[in-house]
Design a protein around this motif. Sequence first.
Motif, mmCIF file in Angstrom:
data_model
loop_
_atom_site.group_PDB
_atom_site.id
_atom_site.type_symbol
_atom_site.label_atom_id
_atom_site.label_comp_id
_atom_site.label_asym_id
_atom_site.label_seq_id
_atom_site.Cartn_x
_atom_site.Cartn_y
_atom_site.Cartn_z
ATOM 1 N N PHE A 166 0.846 -1.191 0.000
ATOM 2 C CA PHE A 166 0.000 0.000 0.000
ATOM 3 C C PHE A 166 0.883 1.241 0.000
ATOM 4 C CE2 PHE A 166 -3.337 -2.873 0.845
ATOM 5 C CZ PHE A 166 -4.506 -2.232 0.452
ATOM 6 N N GLU A 167 0.580 2.115 -0.942
ATOM 7 C CA GLU A 167 1.278 3.381 -1.046
ATOM 8 C C GLU A 167 0.388 4.479 -0.503
ATOM 9 O OE1 GLU A 167 1.996 3.194 -5.254
ATOM 10 O OE2 GLU A 167 3.779 1.942 -4.969
ATOM 11 N N ARG A 168 0.820 5.696 -0.601
ATOM 12 C CA ARG A 168 0.078 6.829 -0.058
ATOM 13 C C ARG A 168 -1.368 6.884 -0.549
ATOM 14 N NH1 ARG A 168 2.916 12.332 -0.816
ATOM 15 N NH2 ARG A 168 4.257 11.287 0.669
ATOM 16 N N ASP A 220 -0.225 -3.708 -9.446
ATOM 17 C CA ASP A 220 0.193 -5.081 -9.727
ATOM 18 C C ASP A 220 -0.216 -6.019 -8.594
ATOM 19 O OD1 ASP A 220 2.155 -3.813 -8.065
ATOM 20 O OD2 ASP A 220 3.669 -5.292 -8.671
ATOM 21 N N TRP A 221 -0.045 -5.554 -7.349
ATOM 22 C CA TRP A 221 -0.438 -6.383 -6.210
ATOM 23 C C TRP A 221 -1.953 -6.567 -6.173
ATOM 24 C CZ3 TRP A 221 -3.654 -5.466 -2.043
ATOM 25 C CH2 TRP A 221 -3.697 -6.483 -1.096
ATOM 26 N N LEU A 222 -2.698 -5.490 -6.408
ATOM 27 C CA LEU A 222 -4.157 -5.567 -6.370
ATOM 28 C C LEU A 222 -4.663 -6.561 -7.409
ATOM 29 C CD1 LEU A 222 -6.775 -4.545 -5.113
ATOM 30 C CD2 LEU A 222 -6.727 -2.655 -6.762
ATOM 31 N N ASN A 223 -4.120 -6.518 -8.608
ATOM 32 C CA ASN A 223 -4.539 -7.467 -9.647
ATOM 33 C C ASN A 223 -4.223 -8.904 -9.260
ATOM 34 O OD1 ASN A 223 -5.628 -5.487 -11.323
ATOM 35 N ND2 ASN A 223 -3.681 -5.149 -12.365
ATOM 36 N N GLU A 224 -3.052 -9.114 -8.675
ATOM 37 C CA GLU A 224 -2.685 -10.461 -8.229
ATOM 38 C C GLU A 224 -3.585 -10.915 -7.077
ATOM 39 O OE1 GLU A 224 1.099 -12.741 -6.207
ATOM 40 O OE2 GLU A 224 1.506 -11.128 -7.631
ATOM 41 N N GLU A 275 -13.063 4.265 6.802
ATOM 42 C CA GLU A 275 -11.646 4.615 6.869
ATOM 43 C C GLU A 275 -11.357 5.824 5.980
ATOM 44 O OE1 GLU A 275 -8.072 4.941 8.036
ATOM 45 O OE2 GLU A 275 -9.187 3.248 8.829
ATOM 46 N N LYS A 276 -10.755 6.851 6.555
ATOM 47 C CA LYS A 276 -10.508 8.089 5.823
ATOM 48 C C LYS A 276 -9.099 8.182 5.258
ATOM 49 C CE LYS A 276 -14.068 10.497 8.267
ATOM 50 N NZ LYS A 276 -14.480 11.472 9.224
ATOM 51 N N SER A 277 -8.272 7.213 5.535
ATOM 52 C CA SER A 277 -6.909 7.231 5.025
ATOM 53 C C SER A 277 -6.920 7.267 3.494
ATOM 54 C CB SER A 277 -6.170 5.974 5.486
ATOM 55 O OG SER A 277 -4.966 5.821 4.770
ATOM 56 N N PRO A 278 -6.097 8.121 2.886
ATOM 57 C CA PRO A 278 -6.030 8.128 1.426
ATOM 58 C C PRO A 278 -5.457 6.827 0.863
ATOM 59 C CG PRO A 278 -4.427 9.660 2.366
ATOM 60 C CD PRO A 278 -5.255 9.137 3.499
ATOM 61 N N ALA A 279 -4.826 6.030 1.709
ATOM 62 C CA ALA A 279 -4.287 4.742 1.271
ATOM 63 C C ALA A 279 -5.361 3.658 1.227
ATOM 64 C CB ALA A 279 -3.153 4.301 2.186
ATOM 65 N N ALA A 280 -6.525 3.922 1.822
ATOM 66 C CA ALA A 280 -7.589 2.911 1.874
ATOM 67 C C ALA A 280 -8.072 2.559 0.476
ATOM 68 C CB ALA A 280 -8.753 3.424 2.717
ATOM 69 N N SER A 281 -8.368 1.296 0.293
ATOM 70 C CA SER A 281 -8.883 0.791 -0.979
ATOM 71 C C SER A 281 -10.299 0.272 -0.739
ATOM 72 C CB SER A 281 -7.981 -0.329 -1.492
ATOM 73 O OG SER A 281 -8.471 -0.844 -2.705
ATOM 74 N N HIS A 282 -11.241 0.790 -1.498
ATOM 75 C CA HIS A 282 -12.653 0.436 -1.343
ATOM 76 C C HIS A 282 -13.022 -0.578 -2.409
ATOM 77 C CE1 HIS A 282 -12.056 4.169 0.747
ATOM 78 N NE2 HIS A 282 -13.122 3.869 1.460
ATOM 79 N N MET A 298 -9.861 -1.964 2.644
ATOM 80 C CA MET A 298 -8.601 -2.587 3.037
ATOM 81 C C MET A 298 -7.484 -1.571 2.916
ATOM 82 S SD MET A 298 -8.006 -5.213 -0.100
ATOM 83 C CE MET A 298 -7.586 -4.620 -1.727
ATOM 84 N N GLY A 299 -6.455 -1.773 3.739
ATOM 85 C CA GLY A 299 -5.338 -0.852 3.717
ATOM 86 C C GLY A 299 -4.338 -1.135 4.809
ATOM 87 N N PRO A 300 -3.350 -0.271 4.937
ATOM 88 C CA PRO A 300 -2.291 -0.466 5.922
ATOM 89 C C PRO A 300 -2.691 0.051 7.297
ATOM 90 C CG PRO A 300 -1.836 1.490 4.642
ATOM 91 C CD PRO A 300 -3.107 0.891 4.091
ATOM 92 N N PHE A 301 -3.748 -0.535 7.839
ATOM 93 C CA PHE A 301 -4.226 -0.163 9.163
ATOM 94 C C PHE A 301 -4.652 -1.427 9.886
ATOM 95 C CE2 PHE A 301 -8.040 -0.443 6.711
ATOM 96 C CZ PHE A 301 -7.941 0.457 5.654
#
Length: 122
Positions: free
Chosen positions: A41-43, A49-53, A81-88, A104-107
């Motif tokens: 997870f980046e900013r 590539d990871w998400l597709n895998e 989750e309000k983090s800009p790194a969050a993936s919905h 999902m994200g780095p939390f």
Amino acid sequence: MLTPDDEAVYLKAATDLARLRPPDLSDFSARTVEIAMLKVFERNGPREDWLNEFRGRIKQASENTVRMESVDRADFPHPHEKSPAASHQRLVDIAAPAVQLLVMGPFDPPFRFVSDNGPERN
């Protein structure tokens, strides 16, 4: 560079998500999970590539009955989750049929189901 521990975290998460269950990552230390998520997870969200895998792992673990697709955060029913790194994401089980919203994200925890009543903690 991803380690075997990182890969084990992703595989366990994908296997549980393929069953529309919040991932049980209790077999891993909190630090192992944190490091694994920070590596992909980046900013502004996960590496493409990871998400597709990861999507492929879910599809494979579900024998092609569950797919994960991106959702605009504005489509989620309640604050989350309000983090800009969050993936919905949306998990879609075509066999059931069933749909589950996921952030999902780095939390902690890194995978959170969201219902019409707001986030569900696992």
